[in-house]
Design an enzyme around this catalytic site. Sequence first.
Site, mmCIF file in Angstrom:
data_model
loop_
_atom_site.group_PDB
_atom_site.id
_atom_site.type_symbol
_atom_site.label_atom_id
_atom_site.label_comp_id
_atom_site.label_asym_id
_atom_site.label_seq_id
_atom_site.Cartn_x
_atom_site.Cartn_y
_atom_site.Cartn_z
ATOM 1 N N ASP A 42 0.826 -1.207 0.000
ATOM 2 C CA ASP A 42 0.000 0.000 0.000
ATOM 3 C C ASP A 42 0.860 1.258 0.000
ATOM 4 O O ASP A 42 0.335 2.367 -0.088
ATOM 5 C CB ASP A 42 -1.008 0.000 1.152
ATOM 6 N N SER A 43 2.187 1.080 0.043
ATOM 7 C CA SER A 43 3.097 2.209 -0.179
ATOM 8 C C SER A 43 2.898 2.813 -1.562
ATOM 9 O O SER A 43 3.334 3.943 -1.815
ATOM 10 C CB SER A 43 4.552 1.759 -0.022
ATOM 11 N N ASP A 86 -0.661 -6.227 -0.090
ATOM 12 C CA ASP A 86 -1.080 -5.641 1.180
ATOM 13 C C ASP A 86 -2.601 -5.551 1.258
ATOM 14 O O ASP A 86 -3.259 -5.171 0.274
ATOM 15 C CB ASP A 86 -0.514 -4.225 1.329
ATOM 16 N N LYS A 116 -0.583 -9.499 3.033
ATOM 17 C CA LYS A 116 0.164 -9.019 4.194
ATOM 18 C C LYS A 116 -0.708 -8.055 4.974
ATOM 19 O O LYS A 116 -1.414 -7.226 4.385
ATOM 20 C CB LYS A 116 1.467 -8.335 3.778
ATOM 21 N N GLU A 118 -0.920 -5.740 8.992
ATOM 22 C CA GLU A 118 -0.105 -5.146 10.045
ATOM 23 C C GLU A 118 -0.703 -5.392 11.420
ATOM 24 O O GLU A 118 -1.923 -5.390 11.589
ATOM 25 C CB GLU A 118 0.024 -3.635 9.815
ATOM 26 N N GLU A 185 9.835 -3.901 10.699
ATOM 27 C CA GLU A 185 10.239 -2.610 10.141
ATOM 28 C C GLU A 185 10.717 -1.651 11.224
ATOM 29 O O GLU A 185 10.028 -1.435 12.231
ATOM 30 C CB GLU A 185 9.075 -1.981 9.365
#
Length: 270
Positions: A42-43, A86, A116, A118, A185
């Site tokens: 999603d970056s 993501d 993925k 978080e 991270e």
Amino acid sequence: MRPFDLIRFKQSGRPITMLTAWDCLSAALVEAAGADVVLVGDSLGMVALGHATTLPVTLDQMLHHTLAVARGFTASHDQQPLLVCDLPFLSYQCGPDLAVAAAGKLLKESSAAAVKLEGADPEIVAVVDRLVRMGIPVMGHLGLTPQAVHRLGYRRQALDPVSQDRLIEQALTLEKTGCFALVLEHVPSELAARARHELGIPVIGIGAGDDCDGQVRVTADLLGLTPHQPPFSPPQLNGRQLCIEALRGWIQEHQSSSPTTAPPQAEPDC
């Protein structure tokens, strides 16, 4: 490439490489370079869509870009990198049912092989459990979690012993729940090394030191295409300046080859 291949790489000591892609061109580049894993992160909200954070990215946008990335691969299917996507903000935090629908849409309608997400709060662990039970491979992400930017910022995480023990506990919980790999991270390198030795699944670091099972980077940062790169991700070349110079050279060449005399003016009708 399949998720279990990454676990095999960890067991054999082979370092894992993961790079991001957001369209067919970037996908072709990272595939040709030999990346093991391609992450449609999603970056892309910041790299490709111009947002200040990852939060505005929608599920439909993630699907759109994942389809484009999949079209960029040229190798046969069994030789392609592992494609991970993501889950965007609020596509899974609101409960397992919504998470299954979101992840299922990505895997069914694109060529993604895993998702993925978080965090490791109890609500997220419940989501991971449901996804894994539904046959959806899940990669975890702890430490600096960009979707929590308004709560945690972009600061280095887990700096004290209590928070470090908590992160290890969360990592072990994600492994037990079924995650096949974990991104760490912007955490201290000694913490990442500890996680690597305590977990049976691969620990893939970004800003977490070298003692990890693998490394992940945002491709645009590595190529120097973004105006500013994180301190833990120095560019491999000044791609932004190289592109500007190439484009400027073409513009100047085109302008210098244009006729020097103005075209004749048309006579007025009256």
